[in-house]
Design a protein around this motif. Structure first.
Motif, short mmCIF file in Angstrom:
data_model
loop_
_atom_site.label_atom_id
_atom_site.label_comp_id
_atom_site.label_asym_id
_atom_site.label_seq_id
_atom_site.Cartn_x
_atom_site.Cartn_y
_atom_site.Cartn_z
N PRO A 28 36.19 106.72 -56.30
CA PRO A 28 36.02 108.12 -55.89
C PRO A 28 34.94 108.85 -56.69
CG PRO A 28 38.04 107.83 -57.16
CD PRO A 28 37.45 106.47 -56.97
N MET A 29 34.48 109.93 -56.10
CA MET A 29 33.50 110.77 -56.79
C MET A 29 34.15 111.43 -57.99
SD MET A 29 31.56 112.60 -53.58
CE MET A 29 30.28 113.38 -54.55
N THR A 30 33.35 111.67 -59.00
CA THR A 30 33.83 112.35 -60.19
C THR A 30 33.79 113.87 -59.95
OG1 THR A 30 31.63 112.56 -61.14
CG2 THR A 30 32.87 110.54 -61.68
N PRO A 31 34.56 114.63 -60.73
CA PRO A 31 34.48 116.09 -60.59
C PRO A 31 33.05 116.61 -60.78
CG PRO A 31 36.41 115.51 -61.85
CD PRO A 31 35.62 114.24 -61.65
N TYR A 32 32.29 116.03 -61.71
CA TYR A 32 30.93 116.55 -61.93
C TYR A 32 30.02 116.23 -60.76
CZ TYR A 32 31.93 112.57 -65.05
OH TYR A 32 32.45 111.44 -65.62
#
Length: 182
Positions: free
Chosen positions: A136-140
């Protein structure tokens, strides 16, 4: 690159690289772990696999120590970061049509998520939904996407834009003032 993988255009990747370099990190040092890959980061029209993109984001945070690096990327966004999509948007006769085209063609920049929008009497809501991937994509990364869109709209309107509210599905526990500033 896996033919079923999602990608992001290298023009956007270059904005991340520039952001890391502006923090005092040499480009060669930042990219060292990735130079053995059969890829060049120099061609703005090339595409980068989202798995590699996540690794670039993680390395950026590791090298800079900046958990709000996504906001920094958004601040550095210029039309070239969006490649051909910027030209499409800048040639629309109205802001509303430009926004519609930006959201419609965002996949030409990044296939990491989708944009939708809802019209309300008081304005519009833009919703970004990362695509489910095995990594998954990171928060940043998500913050980078959102702040990039906000700052691109701001650039188009010559600074005359400030969203009423921005919300994230993930927790932001650091530097709340930075989110408000950007």
């Amino acid at each position: 690159m896996n033919e079923n993988s999602h990608t992001v255009i290298n023009a956007y990747v270059q904005t991340l690289i520039e952001t890391v370099c502006s923090a005092g990190i040499k480009k060669e040092v930042y990219l060292k772990p990735f130079l053995n890959k059969a890829f060049t980061f120099e061609h703005s029209g090339s595409r980068v696999d989202m798995t590699l993109m996540r690794q670039l984001w993680e390395r950026a945070v590791e090298m800079t120590g900046d958990l709000t690096i996504g906001l920094r990327v958004g601040e550095k966004i210029r039309p070239g970061s969006f490649h051909i999509v910027a030209s499409i948007v800048m040639n629309c006769p109205t802001v509303a049509q430009g926004l519609e085209m930006m959201l419609k063609y965002h996949g030409l920049v990044s296939e990491g998520g989708t944009f939708t929008y809802e019209k309300h009497p008081e304005g519009i809501s833009i919703i970004y939904t990362p695509i489910f991937m095995s990594i998954p994509m990171t928060p940043y990364q998500v913050e980078g996407v959102i702040s990039s869109i906000v700052n691109f709209i701001r650039w188009l309107l010559k600074g005359d834009f400030s969203p009423e509210r921005v919300t994230f599905a993930h927790k932001i526990s650091h530097e709340f003032d930075e989110y408000e500033r950007v």
